[in-house]
Design a protein around this motif. Structure first.
Motif, short mmCIF file in Angstrom:
data_model
loop_
_atom_site.label_atom_id
_atom_site.label_comp_id
_atom_site.label_asym_id
_atom_site.label_seq_id
_atom_site.Cartn_x
_atom_site.Cartn_y
_atom_site.Cartn_z
N ALA A 196 5.51 -5.97 -7.95
CA ALA A 196 5.72 -4.53 -8.20
C ALA A 196 6.42 -3.88 -7.00
CB ALA A 196 4.38 -3.85 -8.48
N THR A 197 6.02 -4.26 -5.80
CA THR A 197 6.61 -3.69 -4.58
C THR A 197 8.07 -4.12 -4.43
OG1 THR A 197 4.49 -3.58 -3.44
CG2 THR A 197 6.46 -3.63 -2.05
N LYS A 198 8.35 -5.39 -4.75
CA LYS A 198 9.72 -5.91 -4.58
C LYS A 198 10.75 -5.07 -5.33
CE LYS A 198 8.43 -10.74 -3.76
NZ LYS A 198 8.31 -12.07 -4.35
N ILE A 224 12.16 1.42 -0.40
CA ILE A 224 11.91 0.81 0.91
C ILE A 224 13.15 0.07 1.40
CG2 ILE A 224 10.47 -0.81 2.22
CD1 ILE A 224 8.87 1.57 1.11
N ILE A 225 13.52 0.32 2.66
CA ILE A 225 14.54 -0.52 3.32
C ILE A 225 13.94 -1.09 4.59
CG2 ILE A 225 16.55 0.63 2.33
CD1 ILE A 225 16.84 2.29 4.82
N PHE A 226 14.43 -2.27 4.98
CA PHE A 226 13.93 -2.94 6.18
C PHE A 226 14.92 -2.75 7.33
CE2 PHE A 226 11.55 -6.53 3.67
CZ PHE A 226 10.60 -5.61 3.27
N ASN A 227 14.37 -2.66 8.53
CA ASN A 227 15.20 -2.64 9.74
C ASN A 227 15.23 -4.06 10.30
OD1 ASN A 227 16.42 -2.20 12.22
ND2 ASN A 227 14.55 -1.41 13.17
N TYR A 228 16.35 -4.73 10.11
CA TYR A 228 16.53 -6.06 10.69
C TYR A 228 18.03 -6.31 10.87
CZ TYR A 228 17.79 -7.82 5.98
OH TYR A 228 18.41 -8.03 4.77
N ILE A 229 18.36 -7.35 11.62
CA ILE A 229 19.77 -7.72 11.82
C ILE A 229 19.99 -9.10 11.20
CG2 ILE A 229 20.15 -6.28 13.86
CD1 ILE A 229 19.53 -8.68 15.62
N PHE A 232 0.84 -1.21 0.00
CA PHE A 232 0.00 0.00 0.00
C PHE A 232 0.87 1.26 0.00
CE2 PHE A 232 -2.37 3.33 2.25
CZ PHE A 232 -3.56 3.34 1.56
N THR A 233 1.92 1.25 0.82
CA THR A 233 2.82 2.39 0.95
C THR A 233 3.51 2.70 -0.37
OG1 THR A 233 3.19 1.96 3.30
CG2 THR A 233 4.86 3.28 2.17
N VAL A 234 4.01 1.67 -1.02
CA VAL A 234 4.68 1.86 -2.32
C VAL A 234 3.70 2.40 -3.36
CG1 VAL A 234 5.78 0.65 -4.25
CG2 VAL A 234 6.51 0.19 -1.90
N ALA A 235 2.47 1.85 -3.37
CA ALA A 235 1.46 2.31 -4.33
C ALA A 235 1.12 3.79 -4.12
CB ALA A 235 0.20 1.45 -4.21
#
Length: 358
Positions: free
Chosen positions: A238-240, A216-221, A207-210
């Motif tokens: 499409a989002t990927k 987009i970046i993810f916060n993870y370790i 939804f955010t990308v649309a």
């Protein structure tokens, strides 16, 4: 004057308590202000000009009575005039008691008069534009500051070199923040029960990308990579194309610098949200059903910060069950979040933030 502020536990707690140091240094610019915390939180305190010395309290010291008492007497030798204990558990009770300080300040509990000579009842349900986590910490400044306190925001201080390194990292991944917004997603909570279901999170990312056309970046370790990949795989094709999956930081200071270059943070409420707010980055956070929103909905009087909580959507649940019961059945109650309503609120947030920017 020498002052010790003690706040153990999580990064969000430690960061929020820095408002005590900030205000004390303004009131007493010549005072030496030290801050005691767990080692995992030290990085959010570095470069803060209002903190003179950071004192880590390690597990090795905490778990050994001889080591703890050796540490306590090291603290006593520093001859503090005041100790402000925001944490108030047995180890910090003892540190405060034996500190020799004239002012020993904490929250009121049935046993605290043994250890402290200034105690204050936490607010439980007051109207606050800042959030109860802020208001309750300001209480502990009462013995020292009588005037109204207006400096209520925690702050993270970064060096120019750290910011430059973050910008170079973005260039390495060919990210131009002038061309597209950069949004970080806090896809995983600090605990399992604080993590919004991964498939639902992917729908929020879609939804955010649309709506924003953001990168987009993810916060993870690294040890969370499999879970992060699960979220990625739930996203649409499409989002990927908008997700830079391999861009993440393994250490906290580089993470903070990277976060400072983002246009927004969206995700599970917790430490990352508190860090974003301290960097003045807009946030939209999803609360776990069992966390009290009144405590941690900080600075949501501003258009740049918003959140969603089950209590906003279905308040009747909280009339029927205790917070402990809801925590024990967290995933059943996450299913009660209507995704359509969440996306509707997120769209309103995007619009309000856009209007605010203009």
């Amino acid at each position: 004057m020498r002052i010790l502020v003690i706040q153990q536990k999580r990064i969000g707690d430690v960061l929020t308590s820095t408002i005590i140091c900030n205000n004390l240094k303004t009131k007493f610019p010549e005072a030496a202000i030290d801050y005691m915390c767990y080692p995992n939180s030290v990085d959010v305190l570095k470069e803060n000009p209002n903190i003179d010395t950071i004192i880590p309290l390690t597990n090795k010291v905490r778990k050994s009575i001889p080591s703890l008492f050796k540490f306590i007497f090291q603290i006593r030798r520093k001859k503090y005039d005041a100790v402000i204990d925001v944490y108030s558990k047995l180890e910090t009770n003892l540190i405060t008691l034996f500190s020799g300080a004239k002012y020993k300040v904490s929250y009121r509990k049935w046993y605290t008069k043994i250890f402290y000579n200034y105690t204050y009842e936490r607010f439980d349900a007051i109207e606050s534009e800042h959030g109860l986590a802020i208001e309750n910490r300001l209480l502990l400044l009462k013995p020292f500051i009588s005037e109204k306190i207006t400096d209520v925001k925690p702050k993270i201080f970064l060096k120019d070199s750290e910011i430059e390194e973050a910008k170079n990292l973005l260039k390495k991944y060919h990210i131009d923040t002038e061309e597209n917004p950069l949004i970080m997603f806090g896809i995983l909570g600090s605990e399992v029960y604080k993590t919004y279901p991964l498939e639902g999170m992917a729908k929020i990312i879609d939804f955010t990308v649309a709506k924003t056309n953001a990168k987009i970046i993810f916060n993870y370790i690294p040890d969370q990579k499999e879970l992060a990949l699960e979220v990625y795989n739930y996203c649409s094709e499409a989002t990927k194309k908008h997700i830079i999956f391999d861009l993440y930081c393994t250490e906290l200071r580089p993470f903070l610098a990277l976060l400072s270059q983002c246009d927004m943070l969206i995700g599970n409420e917790g430490g990352a949200v508190n860090m974003a707010k301290a960097l003045d980055i807009p946030t939209f956070s999803i609360f776990t059903p069992s966390v009290r929103k009144e405590t941690w909905q900080l600075f949501e009087n501003e258009a740049k910060h918003s959140s969603i909580h089950l209590k906003d959507l279905k308040p009747e649940i909280y009339e029927q069950h205790t917070e402990q019961y809801i925590k024990e059945h967290t995933f059943e109650y996450y299913a009660e979040y209507p995704l359509e309503l969440m996306l509707e609120k997120l769209e309103t947030y995007f619009q309000e933030y856009k209007n605010e920017e203009q």
